[in-house]
Design a protein around this motif. Structure first.
Motif, PDB file in Angstrom:
ATOM      1  N   ARG A   1       0.599 -10.914   0.805  1.00 33.45           N
ATOM      2  CA  ARG A   1       1.028 -11.832   1.874  1.00 33.45           C
ATOM      3  C   ARG A   1       2.251 -11.305   2.623  1.00 33.45           C
ATOM      4  NH1 ARG A   1      -0.776 -15.654  -2.103  1.00 33.45           N
ATOM      5  NH2 ARG A   1      -2.627 -16.737  -1.300  1.00 33.45           N
ATOM      6  N   SER A   2       2.964 -10.333   2.036  1.00 24.64           N
ATOM      7  CA  SER A   2       4.145  -9.794   2.716  1.00 24.64           C
ATOM      8  C   SER A   2       3.820  -8.540   3.522  1.00 24.64           C
ATOM      9  CB  SER A   2       5.233  -9.459   1.681  1.00 24.64           C
ATOM     10  OG  SER A   2       4.818  -8.377   0.853  1.00 24.64           O
ATOM     11  N   ALA A   3       2.534  -8.138   3.557  1.00 23.07           N
ATOM     12  CA  ALA A   3       2.135  -6.915   4.256  1.00 23.07           C
ATOM     13  C   ALA A   3       1.175  -7.236   5.389  1.00 23.07           C
ATOM     14  CB  ALA A   3       1.495  -5.942   3.269  1.00 23.07           C
ATOM     15  N   HIS A   4       0.950  -6.236   6.239  1.00 19.68           N
ATOM     16  CA  HIS A   4       0.037  -6.390   7.370  1.00 19.68           C
ATOM     17  C   HIS A   4      -1.347  -5.814   7.073  1.00 19.68           C
ATOM     18  CE1 HIS A   4       4.044  -6.832   9.176  1.00 19.68           C
ATOM     19  NE2 HIS A   4       3.448  -7.555  10.100  1.00 19.68           N
ATOM     20  N   VAL A   5      -1.412  -4.867   6.151  1.00 13.69           N
ATOM     21  CA  VAL A   5      -2.694  -4.277   5.778  1.00 13.69           C
ATOM     22  C   VAL A   5      -2.551  -3.689   4.373  1.00 13.69           C
ATOM     23  CG1 VAL A   5      -2.149  -2.048   6.861  1.00 13.69           C
ATOM     24  CG2 VAL A   5      -4.536  -2.663   6.461  1.00 13.69           C
ATOM     25  N   ALA A   6      -3.608  -3.816   3.591  1.00 19.28           N
ATOM     26  CA  ALA A   6      -3.665  -3.161   2.283  1.00 19.28           C
ATOM     27  C   ALA A   6      -4.520  -1.904   2.422  1.00 19.28           C
ATOM     28  CB  ALA A   6      -4.268  -4.097   1.233  1.00 19.28           C
ATOM     29  N   VAL A   7      -3.987  -0.778   1.944  1.00 21.57           N
ATOM     30  CA  VAL A   7      -4.684   0.501   2.107  1.00 21.57           C
ATOM     31  C   VAL A   7      -4.899   1.132   0.729  1.00 21.57           C
ATOM     32  CG1 VAL A   7      -4.549   2.815   3.086  1.00 21.57           C
ATOM     33  CG2 VAL A   7      -3.751   0.849   4.417  1.00 21.57           C
ATOM     34  N   PHE A   8      -6.131   1.586   0.491  1.00 21.87           N
ATOM     35  CA  PHE A   8      -6.511   2.180  -0.792  1.00 21.87           C
ATOM     36  C   PHE A   8      -7.247   3.499  -0.530  1.00 21.87           C
ATOM     37  CE2 PHE A   8      -6.343  -2.396  -1.331  1.00 21.87           C
ATOM     38  CZ  PHE A   8      -5.571  -2.556  -2.474  1.00 21.87           C
ATOM     39  N   PRO A   9      -6.522   4.639  -0.516  1.00 18.46           N
ATOM     40  CA  PRO A   9      -7.162   5.926  -0.218  1.00 18.46           C
ATOM     41  C   PRO A   9      -7.668   6.635  -1.478  1.00 18.46           C
ATOM     42  CG  PRO A   9      -4.808   6.222  -0.270  1.00 18.46           C
ATOM     43  CD  PRO A   9      -5.065   4.770  -0.623  1.00 18.46           C
ATOM     44  N   ASP A  10      -8.283   5.893  -2.392  1.00 19.66           N
ATOM     45  CA  ASP A  10      -8.661   6.437  -3.699  1.00 19.66           C
ATOM     46  C   ASP A  10      -9.559   7.660  -3.564  1.00 19.66           C
ATOM     47  OD1 ASP A  10      -7.434   4.049  -4.247  1.00 19.66           O
ATOM     48  OD2 ASP A  10      -8.968   3.326  -5.628  1.00 19.66           O
ATOM     49  N   ARG A  11      -9.292   8.629  -4.438  1.00 26.32           N
ATOM     50  CA  ARG A  11     -10.138   9.816  -4.555  1.00 26.32           C
ATOM     51  C   ARG A  11     -11.066   9.727  -5.756  1.00 26.32           C
ATOM     52  NH1 ARG A  11      -7.011  10.183  -0.007  1.00 26.32           N
ATOM     53  NH2 ARG A  11      -6.473  12.315   0.555  1.00 26.32           N
ATOM     54  N   SER A  12     -10.696   8.959  -6.765  1.00 31.44           N
ATOM     55  CA  SER A  12     -11.497   8.842  -7.980  1.00 31.44           C
ATOM     56  C   SER A  12     -11.332   7.445  -8.550  1.00 31.44           C
ATOM     57  CB  SER A  12     -11.082   9.899  -9.016  1.00 31.44           C
ATOM     58  OG  SER A  12      -9.717   9.736  -9.379  1.00 31.44           O
ATOM     59  N   GLY A  13     -12.216   7.096  -9.466  1.00 25.37           N
ATOM     60  CA  GLY A  13     -12.158   5.784 -10.095  1.00 25.37           C
ATOM     61  C   GLY A  13     -13.533   5.351 -10.545  1.00 25.37           C
ATOM     62  N   LEU A  14     -13.550   4.331 -11.400  1.00 29.14           N
ATOM     63  CA  LEU A  14     -14.793   3.801 -11.941  1.00 29.14           C
ATOM     64  C   LEU A  14     -14.805   2.287 -11.793  1.00 29.14           C
ATOM     65  CD1 LEU A  14     -14.972   5.831 -15.286  1.00 29.14           C
ATOM     66  CD2 LEU A  14     -16.433   6.154 -13.296  1.00 29.14           C
ATOM     67  N   GLY A  15     -15.988   1.711 -11.951  1.00 31.91           N
ATOM     68  CA  GLY A  15     -16.089   0.262 -11.947  1.00 31.91           C
ATOM     69  C   GLY A  15     -15.751  -0.344 -10.603  1.00 31.91           C
ATOM     70  N   MET A  16     -15.289  -1.567 -10.644  1.00 29.12           N
ATOM     71  CA  MET A  16     -14.978  -2.320  -9.431  1.00 29.12           C
ATOM     72  C   MET A  16     -13.470  -2.339  -9.232  1.00 29.12           C
ATOM     73  SD  MET A  16     -16.310  -6.153  -8.596  1.00 29.12           S
ATOM     74  CE  MET A  16     -16.362  -6.795  -6.935  1.00 29.12           C
ATOM     75  N   ARG A  17     -13.007  -2.040  -8.042  1.00 33.83           N
ATOM     76  CA  ARG A  17     -11.572  -1.978  -7.721  1.00 33.83           C
ATOM     77  C   ARG A  17     -11.084  -3.406  -7.505  1.00 33.83           C
ATOM     78  NH1 ARG A  17      -6.646  -0.584  -7.194  1.00 33.83           N
ATOM     79  NH2 ARG A  17      -6.062   1.340  -6.124  1.00 33.83           N
ATOM     80  N   ASN A  18     -10.521  -4.023  -8.574  1.00 41.57           N
ATOM     81  CA  ASN A  18     -10.211  -5.446  -8.486  1.00 41.57           C
ATOM     82  C   ASN A  18      -9.107  -5.739  -7.471  1.00 41.57           C
ATOM     83  OD1 ASN A  18     -11.057  -7.990  -9.511  1.00 41.57           O
ATOM     84  ND2 ASN A  18      -9.074  -8.218 -10.499  1.00 41.57           N
ATOM     85  N   ALA A  19      -8.202  -4.779  -7.233  1.00 41.71           N
ATOM     86  CA  ALA A  19      -7.148  -5.015  -6.240  1.00 41.71           C
ATOM     87  C   ALA A  19      -7.744  -5.201  -4.850  1.00 41.71           C
ATOM     88  CB  ALA A  19      -6.146  -3.867  -6.238  1.00 41.71           C
ATOM     89  N   VAL A  20      -8.832  -4.496  -4.556  1.00 41.21           N
ATOM     90  CA  VAL A  20      -9.499  -4.689  -3.271  1.00 41.21           C
ATOM     91  C   VAL A  20     -10.081  -6.098  -3.201  1.00 41.21           C
ATOM     92  CG1 VAL A  20     -11.400  -3.911  -1.800  1.00 41.21           C
ATOM     93  CG2 VAL A  20      -9.987  -2.228  -3.004  1.00 41.21           C
ATOM     94  N   THR A  21     -10.720  -6.531  -4.279  1.00 44.49           N
ATOM     95  CA  THR A  21     -11.272  -7.891  -4.339  1.00 44.49           C
ATOM     96  C   THR A  21     -10.175  -8.930  -4.131  1.00 44.49           C
ATOM     97  OG1 THR A  21     -12.890  -7.086  -5.952  1.00 44.49           O
ATOM     98  CG2 THR A  21     -12.663  -9.465  -5.726  1.00 44.49           C
ATOM     99  N   GLU A  22      -9.032  -8.743  -4.799  1.00 44.96           N
ATOM    100  CA  GLU A  22      -7.924  -9.695  -4.689  1.00 44.96           C
ATOM    101  C   GLU A  22      -7.349  -9.716  -3.281  1.00 44.96           C
ATOM    102  OE1 GLU A  22      -5.599  -7.966  -7.807  1.00 44.96           O
ATOM    103  OE2 GLU A  22      -6.101  -9.573  -9.222  1.00 44.96           O
TER     104      GLU A  22
END
Length: 377
Positions: free
Chosen positions: A280-301
């Protein structure tokens, strides 16, 4: 229903000692119907939260094996170090005895896989992502002898997973992981995606300088890699067009490599109590992930809060299409989309559909337990 819940760590959402894995059983417990009796077997590390103690009919918080003994156990068996630490004589006895009294046993986390054969009666095994997949990802990020060792460990982990009891239902978070694991094991695996907390005020563009945020556990390898790329590769290109832009990296237990990214226009916020405040204190959330598994819960949140989200294809894995979520094809596209969100004067986009909640997750877990119990009759 009388449920035995065996978790690899104490169910909690502590901003320092919790993690994505400990949050799942915490939220499942909070959202199970009150007529489900729960006995909890877990492992010491943090204090059991009061609301968990109140929810459970009984709680056994067991000690783990020491680090040196766990390392030796992992070298001699297919178990992870965490699995060897938890597969103790006392834990075997506890699970064996408690499962005899329960209608069904739900085991959470790859590090309790060494206890599955102690369970009497119907059972469900749930993991955020299969351990064999985790170690395979680590091997791909390594080189030389370490990569070869990790490939060997991944193969041993998969063989251990293939020996899971045939009657045991299997759950994981990501649909892609569920499909791949099902093919590897030759048996059904069900995907149970994560949820979010409902409620809270909707996002609106905050006052102040344009702000990009990133949220995630800052001691987790793929996230450390991601924030490094965000600050070193993405941020300079955004600053060329919008030099006043601030970057906020928020999450638990930032390692030194993350702390070193802090500067005049980069803030590292450790162990934030509520990540929705960061969004709520930001204008955009950015996630430039190169690797990972499963579901990115921070994106969902982030989507649930209502902030615009720009994510790489890796970060957006398993996410349903949503007007707030923009998936970048490469870094150039990510910079363009982030700048567009930062300079937009539009109000928050009206969200569509109903976000998946933790109550939905608990319902899915309970359904899997009920089905396992019926199959055993």
């Amino acid at each position: 229903m009388h449920l035995l819940y065996v978790t690899e760590s104490v169910p909690n959402k502590d901003p320092v000692h919790g993690d994505g894995s400990s949050a799942i059983p915490y939220e499942v417990l909070r959202n199970l119907p009150p007529d489900v009796r729960v006995d909890l077997v877990t492992f010491a590390g943090v204090a059991v939260p009061d609301d968990v103690l109140r929810r459970c009919a009984s709680v056994q918080c067991l000690p783990e094996r020491g680090r040196r003994a766990a390392l030796a156990g992992s070298a001699l068996t297919p178990l992870s170090v965490g699995g060897a630490a938890r597969t103790t004589v006392r834990a075997r006895r506890a699970v064996r005895a408690a499962s005899r009294r329960a209608d069904v046993t739900l085991l959470h986390g790859p590090h309790v896989i060494g206890l599955v054969h102690e369970v009497s009666g119907p059972a469900v095994f749930q993991t955020v992502d299969p351990w064999s997949h985790q170690v395979t990802m680590q091997a791909a990020a390594s080189s030389g002898p370490l990569a070869r060792y990790r490939r060997f460990q991944a193969a041993r982990a998969l063989e251990l997973e293939r020996r899971l009891p045939e009657h045991m239902a299997l759950l994981t978070v990501g649909r892609g992981d569920a499909e791949a694991w099902s093919r590897e094991l030759g048996r059904p695996v069900t995907a149970v995606p994560l949820g979010t907390d409902s409620g809270g005020s909707p996002w609106a563009p905050p006052a102040g300088p344009p702000t990009v945020c990133f949220v995630g556990s800052l001691d987790y390898g793929p996230n450390v890699e991601s924030v490094g790329a965000l600050v070193r590769e993405i941020a300079p290109r955004i600053w060329d067009a919008a030099p006043e832009t601030r970057f906020v990296l928020a999450g638990r237990r930032p390692v030194q490599a993350v702390a070193d990214l802090a500067g005049d226009r980069v803030e590292v916020r450790a162990n934030v109590p509520d990540v929705s405040d960061v969004f709520r204190s930001a204008h955009v959330a950015v996630f430039p992930d190169r690797s990972g598994l499963g579901m990115r819960n921070a994106v969902t949140e982030a989507v649930a809060v209502g902030i615009p989200v720009v994510a790489s294809a890796v970060a957006a894995r398993e996410q349903p299409a949503h007007p707030l979520l923009r998936v970048a094809q490469d870094d150039e596209d990510l910079v363009r989309l982030a700048l567009s969100a930062l300079t937009s004067t539009d109000a928050a986009v009206t969200t569509t559909g109903t976000p998946r909640t933790w109550a939905d997750v608990a319902e899915d877990h309970l359904r899997a337990c009920e089905e396992a119990s019926r199959r055993a009759v």
